[in-house]
Design an enzyme around this catalytic site. Structure first.
Site, PDB file in Angstrom:
ATOM      1  N   ASN A   9      -8.432  10.908  35.753  1.00 36.68           N
ATOM      2  CA  ASN A   9      -7.920   9.996  36.770  1.00 36.68           C
ATOM      3  C   ASN A   9      -7.310  10.818  37.904  1.00 36.68           C
ATOM      4  OD1 ASN A   9      -5.984   8.314  38.223  1.00 36.68           O
ATOM      5  ND2 ASN A   9      -6.330   6.778  36.656  1.00 36.68           N
ATOM      6  N   ASP A  69      -0.464   7.472  28.506  1.00 34.82           N
ATOM      7  CA  ASP A  69      -1.099   6.163  28.473  1.00 34.82           C
ATOM      8  C   ASP A  69      -0.095   5.205  29.079  1.00 34.82           C
ATOM      9  OD1 ASP A  69      -3.563   4.790  27.727  1.00 34.82           O
ATOM     10  OD2 ASP A  69      -2.266   3.551  26.485  1.00 34.82           O
ATOM     11  N   TYR A 156      -2.814  -0.971  40.589  1.00 34.03           N
ATOM     12  CA  TYR A 156      -1.725  -1.947  40.535  1.00 34.03           C
ATOM     13  C   TYR A 156      -0.576  -1.655  41.499  1.00 34.03           C
ATOM     14  CZ  TYR A 156      -4.121  -3.650  36.398  1.00 34.03           C
ATOM     15  OH  TYR A 156      -5.063  -4.162  35.551  1.00 34.03           O
ATOM     16  N   LYS A 178       8.437   6.601  45.155  1.00 29.65           N
ATOM     17  CA  LYS A 178       7.778   6.031  43.972  1.00 29.65           C
ATOM     18  C   LYS A 178       8.016   6.906  42.735  1.00 29.65           C
ATOM     19  CE  LYS A 178       3.368   5.106  41.796  1.00 29.65           C
ATOM     20  NZ  LYS A 178       1.897   5.247  41.831  1.00 29.65           N
ATOM     21  N   HIS A 183       7.448   4.378  36.290  1.00 29.51           N
ATOM     22  CA  HIS A 183       7.324   4.593  34.847  1.00 29.51           C
ATOM     23  C   HIS A 183       6.795   5.991  34.546  1.00 29.51           C
ATOM     24  CE1 HIS A 183       3.674   3.112  36.634  1.00 29.51           C
ATOM     25  NE2 HIS A 183       2.954   3.400  35.570  1.00 29.51           N
ATOM     26  N   ARG A 184       5.732   6.399  35.260  1.00 23.99           N
ATOM     27  CA  ARG A 184       5.176   7.725  35.018  1.00 23.99           C
ATOM     28  C   ARG A 184       6.120   8.796  35.531  1.00 23.99           C
ATOM     29  NH1 ARG A 184       0.341   6.186  35.039  1.00 23.99           N
ATOM     30  NH2 ARG A 184       0.145   6.037  37.299  1.00 23.99           N
TER      31      ARG A 184
END
Length: 199
Positions: A9, A69, A156, A178, A183-184
């Site tokens: 990715n 993930d 998203y 960001k 979350h990441r």
């Protein structure tokens, strides 16, 4: 020290380089490391899938590897799409994934479009030792996409408003903003702190 990120990715690789920079470690995505194939993501949880990907990459390369993930869990949809976030629409184009997700929420008022983004990072050493790092950010899904700061394969970002963002979607924030609250970003920050103790 070399560390391989078990992903193809491109958006995630960019975020990884932004967040983990400054360490005396060579970071590589799977393509840059010449790793062929794809691990099977058939786990029941984010942690299962992160571990599977990291272990698969380590077994292929014999190097330190990590994988994440992550996904969005939307309360009005029974916490879906969850671990199926990338594939639940059965389509590939980022724009189509956003449209499909918003279609599922038609008729749901903004105040009830609560959600959380979750990221679990698994780090695996060549000797089989494992570590897990987790990041969570609560927020809401807007009525329509907003923002232009969109990395490929991260569909998203224009349809998630973190609670801490002052009403902006991820795609309306700078990369630095960001990464500070995502979350990441949170999971990778924990990974970076740990790597700083061993590199």
């Amino acid at each position: 020290m070399k560390l391989i990120f078990a992903t193809k990715n491109k958006g995630k690789v960019v975020e990884m380089e932004q967040i983990l920079g400054g360490l005396d470690i060579e970071f590589l995505g799977m393509e840059a490391a010449g790793v062929e194939g794809e691990p099977v993501e058939d786990g029941a949880t984010f942690e299962d899938n992160a571990r599977k990907k990291a272990l698969w990459c380590m077994e292929k390369t014999g190097q330190w590897c990590f994988a994440d993930d992550s996904g969005i869990c939307i309360d009005a949809l029974g916490s879906r799409p969850g671990i199926h976030t990338r594939r639940w629409a059965g389509i590939e184009r980022d724009e189509d994934i956003r449209a499909y997700t918003l279609k599922q929420l038609e008729g749901v008022p903004f105040e009830k479009r609560t959600a959380q983004f979750i990221s679990v990072v698994a780090l695996v050493a060549p000797d089989g030792r494992e570590w897990i790092f987790k990041g969570v950010v609560p927020g809401k899904v807007p009525l329509e996409p907003r923002g232009s700061n969109i990395l490929p394969q991260l569909p998203y970002d224009p349809i998630f408003i973190p609670d801490e963002s002052g009403g902006r979607t991820f795609a309306e924030m700078t990369d630095r903003e960001k990464n500070a609250i995502s979350h990441r970003g949170r999971a990778f920050a924990k990974l970076k702190e740990f790597l700083g103790t061993i590199s």
